[in-house]
Design a protein around this motif. Sequence first.
Motif, PDB file in Angstrom:
ATOM      1  N   UNK A  70      -0.372   6.012  -7.578  1.00  0.00           N
ATOM      2  CA  UNK A  70      -0.956   4.966  -8.415  1.00  0.00           C
ATOM      3  C   UNK A  70      -0.021   4.697  -9.588  1.00  0.00           C
ATOM      4  N   UNK A  71       0.230   3.419  -9.833  1.00  0.00           N
ATOM      5  CA  UNK A  71       1.059   3.013 -10.970  1.00  0.00           C
ATOM      6  C   UNK A  71       0.317   1.987 -11.817  1.00  0.00           C
ATOM      7  N   UNK A 170      -2.458  -2.640 -11.396  1.00  0.00           N
ATOM      8  CA  UNK A 170      -2.604  -1.272 -10.906  1.00  0.00           C
ATOM      9  C   UNK A 170      -2.261  -1.298  -9.419  1.00  0.00           C
ATOM     10  N   UNK A 171      -1.296  -0.472  -9.029  1.00  0.00           N
ATOM     11  CA  UNK A 171      -0.751  -0.528  -7.674  1.00  0.00           C
ATOM     12  C   UNK A 171      -0.917   0.833  -7.005  1.00  0.00           C
ATOM     13  N   UNK A 172      -1.560   0.834  -5.855  1.00  0.00           N
ATOM     14  CA  UNK A 172      -1.798   2.041  -5.065  1.00  0.00           C
ATOM     15  C   UNK A 172      -0.981   1.923  -3.775  1.00  0.00           C
ATOM     16  N   UNK A 195       0.329   1.333   3.214  1.00  0.00           N
ATOM     17  CA  UNK A 195      -0.443   0.318   2.496  1.00  0.00           C
ATOM     18  C   UNK A 195       0.043   0.210   1.060  1.00  0.00           C
ATOM     19  N   UNK A 196      -0.170  -0.954   0.488  1.00  0.00           N
ATOM     20  CA  UNK A 196       0.046  -1.162  -0.949  1.00  0.00           C
ATOM     21  C   UNK A 196      -1.097  -2.044  -1.450  1.00  0.00           C
ATOM     22  N   UNK A 208      -4.647  -5.847  -0.364  1.00  0.00           N
ATOM     23  CA  UNK A 208      -3.659  -4.844   0.046  1.00  0.00           C
ATOM     24  C   UNK A 208      -2.761  -5.381   1.147  1.00  0.00           C
ATOM     25  N   UNK A 209      -1.479  -5.074   1.041  1.00  0.00           N
ATOM     26  CA  UNK A 209      -0.543  -5.253   2.142  1.00  0.00           C
ATOM     27  C   UNK A 209      -0.714  -4.073   3.103  1.00  0.00           C
TER      28      UNK A 209
END
Length: 270
Positions: A70-71, A170-172, A195-196, A208-209
Amino acid sequence: MKTTNLALTLALVSPFPALAASHCPDQYPDGIVPVIAASAAWNNLIELCAPHGGFVDGYSPALRVPLYAVEHLTREHVVEHQRNHAGRTDSFRPDDRLPHDQRAELSDYKRSGYDRGHMAPDADSWDTESEYDTFVLSNMVPQAPDNNRELHAHIEGAVRHLAKQEGELYVYTGPIFQGNTQYLHRRVAVPSGIFKLVYDPRQQAASAYLENNVNGPQGQVYKVITPEQLTALTGVDFLPGIKTRPLDLPAPMDSGSFGNSEHRHHHGFF
């Protein structure tokens, strides 16, 4: 490049949101950690906080890969990287905060045919210290080279472009495991997909990609799914209690400009 010993923060993550506590809550929206489904892969999940605040990995000692990174990706971080970065300096290394039986080693990847694929990308870092943090193997999964170096890299670039537009995201990012899971040296799990998930707090929107973790043409197609669909695939609610609408994700490009994509946006490849 700074090579000081980095003390990553470890803590067990509870599967119950009322009991969940993070040592780096600023990386999650409103400090809310993912809700973990009861499955063997998630047992004893370890939270690994990057020392300089760039990301946090939810790490599986059973699979020896992160199940998510997580960013809190901001416009300032992207601009700082673009302004100051003179080129990537590789510093791949095992996570010495984990014992050998819980961590991946460099030897696990050697001649495996897989890249050491960043989940929190080094290109999201803003200085040498935060870049160094991303190269620990607890932030890596075995990733097919064609996917890692082409489509996945372009998806990362598209997300950075969106962060510059929106101010913060917020990127997972993490692996998908479907079918019979293979292992490097019977130790490190190889995902079937990547996944992203991107959450935009300004728009209160998320999508999500989803990519295949393979070489060849199938590693160059992606589809966009909802957070609910991602939960069905992973058994994890990444945004518990957060109501979202679909986020219009930018198409990954083959260059630094964002125009027509050469990648295929495919809706049924899994």
